[in-house]
Motif scaffolding. Structure first.
Motif, PDB file in Angstrom:
ATOM      1  N   VAL A  13     -79.614  21.410 -72.864  1.00  0.00           N
ATOM      2  CA  VAL A  13     -80.835  22.100 -73.263  1.00  0.00           C
ATOM      3  C   VAL A  13     -80.552  23.553 -73.630  1.00  0.00           C
ATOM      4  N   ASP A  14     -79.658  24.214 -72.878  1.00  0.00           N
ATOM      5  CA  ASP A  14     -79.389  25.630 -73.122  1.00  0.00           C
ATOM      6  C   ASP A  14     -78.063  26.008 -72.479  1.00  0.00           C
ATOM      7  N   MET A  15     -77.539  27.178 -72.857  1.00  0.00           N
ATOM      8  CA  MET A  15     -76.296  27.697 -72.290  1.00  0.00           C
ATOM      9  C   MET A  15     -76.442  29.198 -72.097  1.00  0.00           C
ATOM     10  N   LYS A  16     -75.968  29.694 -70.961  1.00  0.00           N
ATOM     11  CA  LYS A  16     -75.944  31.125 -70.669  1.00  0.00           C
ATOM     12  C   LYS A  16     -74.632  31.455 -69.977  1.00  0.00           C
ATOM     13  N   VAL A  17     -74.225  32.717 -70.073  1.00  0.00           N
ATOM     14  CA  VAL A  17     -73.102  33.194 -69.280  1.00  0.00           C
ATOM     15  C   VAL A  17     -73.677  33.770 -67.993  1.00  0.00           C
ATOM     16  N   LEU A  18     -73.348  33.126 -66.879  1.00  0.00           N
ATOM     17  CA  LEU A  18     -73.915  33.496 -65.593  1.00  0.00           C
ATOM     18  C   LEU A  18     -72.816  33.583 -64.537  1.00  0.00           C
ATOM     19  N   PRO A  19     -73.074  34.317 -63.458  1.00  0.00           N
ATOM     20  CA  PRO A  19     -72.095  34.321 -62.364  1.00  0.00           C
ATOM     21  C   PRO A  19     -72.039  32.943 -61.703  1.00  0.00           C
ATOM     22  N   ASP A  20     -70.864  32.615 -61.204  1.00  0.00           N
ATOM     23  CA  ASP A  20     -70.697  31.334 -60.523  1.00  0.00           C
ATOM     24  C   ASP A  20     -71.254  31.383 -59.105  1.00  0.00           C
ATOM     25  N   SER A  21     -71.233  32.562 -58.501  1.00  0.00           N
ATOM     26  CA  SER A  21     -71.814  32.734 -57.177  1.00  0.00           C
ATOM     27  C   SER A  21     -72.374  34.146 -57.053  1.00  0.00           C
ATOM     28  N   VAL A  22     -73.348  34.268 -56.159  1.00  0.00           N
ATOM     29  CA  VAL A  22     -74.059  35.532 -55.985  1.00  0.00           C
ATOM     30  C   VAL A  22     -74.172  35.826 -54.497  1.00  0.00           C
ATOM     31  N   LYS A  23     -74.135  37.109 -54.163  1.00  0.00           N
ATOM     32  CA  LYS A  23     -74.412  37.556 -52.802  1.00  0.00           C
ATOM     33  C   LYS A  23     -75.704  38.354 -52.836  1.00  0.00           C
ATOM     34  N   ALA A  24     -76.599  38.049 -51.889  1.00  0.00           N
ATOM     35  CA  ALA A  24     -77.887  38.731 -51.884  1.00  0.00           C
ATOM     36  C   ALA A  24     -78.373  38.897 -50.456  1.00  0.00           C
ATOM     37  N   ARG A  25     -79.387  39.764 -50.314  1.00  0.00           N
ATOM     38  CA  ARG A  25     -80.077  39.889 -49.041  1.00  0.00           C
ATOM     39  C   ARG A  25     -81.573  39.914 -49.312  1.00  0.00           C
ATOM     40  N   HIS A  26     -82.344  39.566 -48.304  1.00  0.00           N
ATOM     41  CA  HIS A  26     -83.789  39.513 -48.542  1.00  0.00           C
ATOM     42  C   HIS A  26     -84.552  39.776 -47.252  1.00  0.00           C
ATOM     43  N   ILE A  27     -85.812  40.113 -47.423  1.00  0.00           N
ATOM     44  CA  ILE A  27     -86.783  40.214 -46.335  1.00  0.00           C
ATOM     45  C   ILE A  27     -87.929  39.295 -46.718  1.00  0.00           C
ATOM     46  N   LEU A  28     -88.235  38.345 -45.861  1.00  0.00           N
ATOM     47  CA  LEU A  28     -89.317  37.396 -46.151  1.00  0.00           C
ATOM     48  C   LEU A  28     -90.572  37.763 -45.370  1.00  0.00           C
ATOM     49  N   ILE A  29     -91.662  37.872 -46.097  1.00  0.00           N
ATOM     50  CA  ILE A  29     -92.983  37.965 -45.472  1.00  0.00           C
ATOM     51  C   ILE A  29     -93.622  36.604 -45.725  1.00  0.00           C
ATOM     52  N   GLY A  30     -93.553  35.751 -44.720  1.00  0.00           N
ATOM     53  CA  GLY A  30     -93.941  34.362 -44.897  1.00  0.00           C
ATOM     54  C   GLY A  30     -95.440  34.153 -44.962  1.00  0.00           C
ATOM     55  N   THR A  31     -95.819  33.093 -45.661  1.00  0.00           N
ATOM     56  CA  THR A  31     -97.230  32.709 -45.738  1.00  0.00           C
ATOM     57  C   THR A  31     -97.461  31.309 -45.178  1.00  0.00           C
ATOM     58  N   VAL A  32     -96.375  30.539 -44.939  1.00  0.00           N
ATOM     59  CA  VAL A  32     -96.515  29.199 -44.368  1.00  0.00           C
ATOM     60  C   VAL A  32     -95.398  28.961 -43.361  1.00  0.00           C
ATOM     61  N   ASP A  33     -95.661  28.072 -42.404  1.00  0.00           N
ATOM     62  CA  ASP A  33     -94.635  27.616 -41.474  1.00  0.00           C
ATOM     63  C   ASP A  33     -93.815  26.544 -42.188  1.00  0.00           C
ATOM     64  N   PRO A  34     -92.482  26.722 -42.335  1.00  0.00           N
ATOM     65  CA  PRO A  34     -91.688  25.758 -43.110  1.00  0.00           C
ATOM     66  C   PRO A  34     -91.655  24.365 -42.496  1.00  0.00           C
ATOM     67  N   ARG A  35     -91.928  24.249 -41.186  1.00  0.00           N
ATOM     68  CA  ARG A  35     -91.889  22.925 -40.551  1.00  0.00           C
ATOM     69  C   ARG A  35     -93.227  22.205 -40.682  1.00  0.00           C
ATOM     70  N   THR A  36     -94.329  22.924 -40.415  1.00  0.00           N
ATOM     71  CA  THR A  36     -95.640  22.273 -40.406  1.00  0.00           C
ATOM     72  C   THR A  36     -96.400  22.439 -41.711  1.00  0.00           C
TER      73      THR A  36
END
Length: 705
Positions: free
Chosen positions: A339-362
């Motif tokens: 469908v498409d082709m791009k030049v992208l990194p094979d792997s990425v390192k990132a950090r995040h802060i999540l402000i959750g809106t749902v419980d991932p289990r329930t």
């Protein structure tokens, strides 16, 4: 699991180290040393060990844990693996309970102080030190304790049982087991005289002449092995042949319902007819979904080295917008379109802060989305104004899996996260930071590194499984039903097999708690059906399994204890026959007074063996013969011939000629150490065997499985 673990590949394997540290707050909560279990009622017991009931609920929890561990290691938990886990878990809980009963008797335990020292003392566990290592490569105890204090505030930790069972319980149980092993091994004792005798025995050598009548010199047809002979031998060696549970055997005939040549051609043609339309469509994802592809559309990119398809060179080589196929991929035909082709990194390192809106289990709401977004905006503004990202993550992130590390997620591959998260990390430049909304809430994401830039491809796959058509299935089922209509019992089953010239297959040793039947593969339902019927019955309906319909007859049942003669005969008939041959040959040699006379009776030569070792008496081509060789090491036997000796390969008459000692290099002290080591090893294995052999175990698995 933590939210970021759920994010990874929507169901990707979880990194064990992340779990451990994200949940380390559990370590010092409620002493942290009690595992699953508690009071159970007899009706819930999957097994009873010496009167102690182990509940089905606790058993299932351990099974689930073991399944998750398999998934963490990247293994697929299919039905075969799942049933293996059931069996292994069952055996493990019995062993653990037997050991726990011994620990109680012996007063073996791990105190809170000892447990705390195991975590933060001189030798902390590797899974802990890996996460709290400072710039000097040293374990940062202060940082670990600070993180623990933060996590202890979270009383609603959803993964307490996970960290308990993955790390803490094994650490406690391992320590108890080591104490138990040390107690056993420290009871080992080898007296000096035993070591001296072993050294002397190792030096003993002998020269001898002998005559041997091999068992093979008597034809098998000349020796009749009766049922009484078989059973007498089995009773004399009962510990080798007795079984702890009964089993059943079946006979069956199969009627093939696998895809026909026409079925395969129909799938190929159906895809070929869609090829032109697939190439022309501008919405590949919608086209794939509309045509019910068995491979869902992935709206993302993968580098060439991550595309695990044999035809990838041809697919990519066809060019953007072109369709390749149909081609065969295991049990499917597939059309593929770049469908498409791009030049992208094979792997990425990132950090995040999540402000959750749902419980991932329930999947239940936890924060109002408007409030969550405002909080995310204020945190992003604070970071841009100079606030420390790591501390804000530790104090505010709802992702327990990464907050302990300041939100750091480490490196991950393209496609490992849900789409919105993944697209930001791989499409933005290194250093980019912004708020991204996913199904879990609002993430403040910062891309901290990108590496290995390569062409990446978005590929749509339209796949159709090669399945048997209803016509093919109906034909096989009709044949099976026709067979069963003439096979109402075992006698008519055998008669129909013969009349229809069908091949009968056999499956034996099917135990009530088994999950696999011979070569038929894993199917617990089939085992249940076999045990619902009576011996001699034919199952009234054909059983569908692995593209075949089976007509099954229950042919026999073996109780626990010694098996029947019919089952024992294949295992021990040759042994008993050799014993009978030995008695015949020994009788033939009765009364001989010289080796020459024995050789003449047997029409064989007199043989000689020099430098025969006491510890491994090798007699020429006859192999190691302990009884015959041992006769040569009695000084009173030198110059005399033995009575006929029934050995492992034949009947021997032996004449010792000389006995002498050869120099040895092993000292008495070294021999004592060797014998002590052997004894310690035997104690560990033997103690567990003794516990299991003397235990009273009631297996209730069939009530639940």
């Amino acid at each position: 699991m933590s939210i970021i673990q759920t994010i990874r590949d929507k169901a990707a394997p979880v990194t064990i180290g992340v779990i451990a540290i994200s949940l380390i707050g559990f370590i010092l909560m409620d002493a942290g040393r009690s595992g699953l279990g508690g009071g159970v009622s007899p009706k819930d017991a999957v097994v009873s060990v010496n009167g102690v009931d182990l509940s089905w609920e606790a058993f299932q929890q351990k099974v689930k844990l073991n399944e998750e561990i398999q998934q963490m290691q990247g293994n697929v938990v299919d039905e075969n693996t799942r049933q293996q886990i059931y069996t292994e878990t069952y055996n493990t809980i019995i062993t653990d309970e037997l050991l726990n009963q011994e620990y109680t008797k012996l007063g073996i335990d791990v105190s809170d102080k000892e447990f705390n020292d195991m975590l933060f003392g001189k030798n902390p566990p590797q899974w802990l030190t890996q996460q709290f290592t400072n710039d000097k490569g040293e374990f940062d105890v202060a940082a670990a304790r600070q993180a623990i204090n933060e996590l202890k505030k979270n009383k609603a930790n959803t993964n307490r049982d996970m960290v308990n069972n993955l790390y803490l319980n094994p650490m406690i149980e391992g320590t108890k087991r080591n104490k138990y092993a040390a107690l056993l091994q420290n009871s080992s004792y080898v007296p000096k005289w035993m070591a001296e005798k072993s050294v002397a025995d190792n030096s003993q050598m002998a020269n001898m002449s002998y005559v041997v009548a091999p068992f093979s010199s008597v034809s098998d047809s000349a020796v009749k092995v009766s049922d009484a002979d078989i059973m007498a031998y089995a009773k004399a060696h009962a510990s080798e042949y007795e079984t702890e549970e009964g089993s059943r055997s079946i006979a069956y005939v199969s009627f093939d319902a696998s895809p026909s040549t026409q079925d395969t051609a129909d799938v190929y043609n159906s895809l070929a007819a869609l090829k032109a339309e697939f190439e022309q469509t501008t919405d590949a994802g919608a086209f794939v979904a509309r045509n019910a592809s068995t491979l869902p559309y992935f709206d993302g990119y993968n580098s060439k080295n991550r595309i695990q398809i044999a035809q990838k060179d041809s697919i990519i080589g066809a060019g953007i917008g072109k369709v390749y196929g149909p081609y065969l991929d295991v049990q499917s035909y597939v059309l593929s379109k770049v469908v498409d082709m791009k030049v992208l990194p094979d792997s990425v390192k990132a950090r995040h802060i999540l402000i959750g809106t749902v419980d991932p289990r329930t999947q239940q709401p936890t924060n109002d989305p408007v409030v969550a977004k405002k909080k995310a905006d204020s945190l992003l503004a604070a970071i841009k104004a100079g606030a420390d990202f790591t501390m804000l993550a530790l104090m505010n992130s709802d992702d327990e899996g990464s907050k302990i590390k300041g939100g750091d997620l480490g490196y991950f591959a393209n496609g490992a996260m849900v789409k919105e998260f993944n697209d930001f990390c791989f499409n933005k430049a290194k250093g980019a930071m912004d708020i991204v909304q996913t199904q879990f809430g609002y993430h403040i994401i910062q891309v901290t590194d990108q590496k290995d830039f390569n062409p990446a491809y978005k590929i749509a796959y339209l796949a159709k499984n090669i399945d048997a058509s209803q016509t093919t299935i109906n034909e096989a089922q009709l044949k099976a039903n026709a067979f069963l209509s003439k096979s109402k019992d075992l006698k008519s089953f055998e008669a129909t097999l013969s009349a229809d010239k069908l091949t009968k297959k056999i499956a034996q040793d099917i135990k009530a708690a088994d999950y696999q039947v011979g070569m038929l593969g894993v199917n617990r339902e089939l085992v249940r059906e076999i045990y619902k019927a009576d011996v001699g019955d034919v199952l009234p309906e054909p059983f569908e399994l692995n593209n075949q319909f089976l007509a099954i007859a229950i042919t026999g049942e073996e109780p626990k204890g010694l098996p029947s003669v019919a089952k024992l005969r294949p295992m021990i008939e040759s042994i008993v026959r050799n014993e009978l041959k030995g008695k015949m040959l020994a009788a033939k040699l009765a009364g001989v007074t010289t080796l020459e006379a024995a050789a003449q009776k047997l029409n064989v030569p007199v043989l000689r063996a020099d430098s025969v070792s006491f510890v491994s008496p090798l007699l020429g081509g006859s192999g190691y013969e302990l009884k015959a060789g041992g006769f040569g090491f009695n000084k009173n036997n030198i110059g005399k011939i033995s009575a006929p000796i029934i050995g492992g390969s034949g009947v021997f008459v032996v004449k010792p000629e000389a006995q002498f000692a050869q120099p040895v290099t092993t000292s008495v002290d070294e021999m004592m150490q060797t014998l002590m080591s052997q004894q310690k090893g035997a104690l560990l294995y033997g103690s567990m065997e003794a516990l299991r052999k003397t235990a009273s175990v009631t297996d209730n698995r069939t009530k639940f499985l």
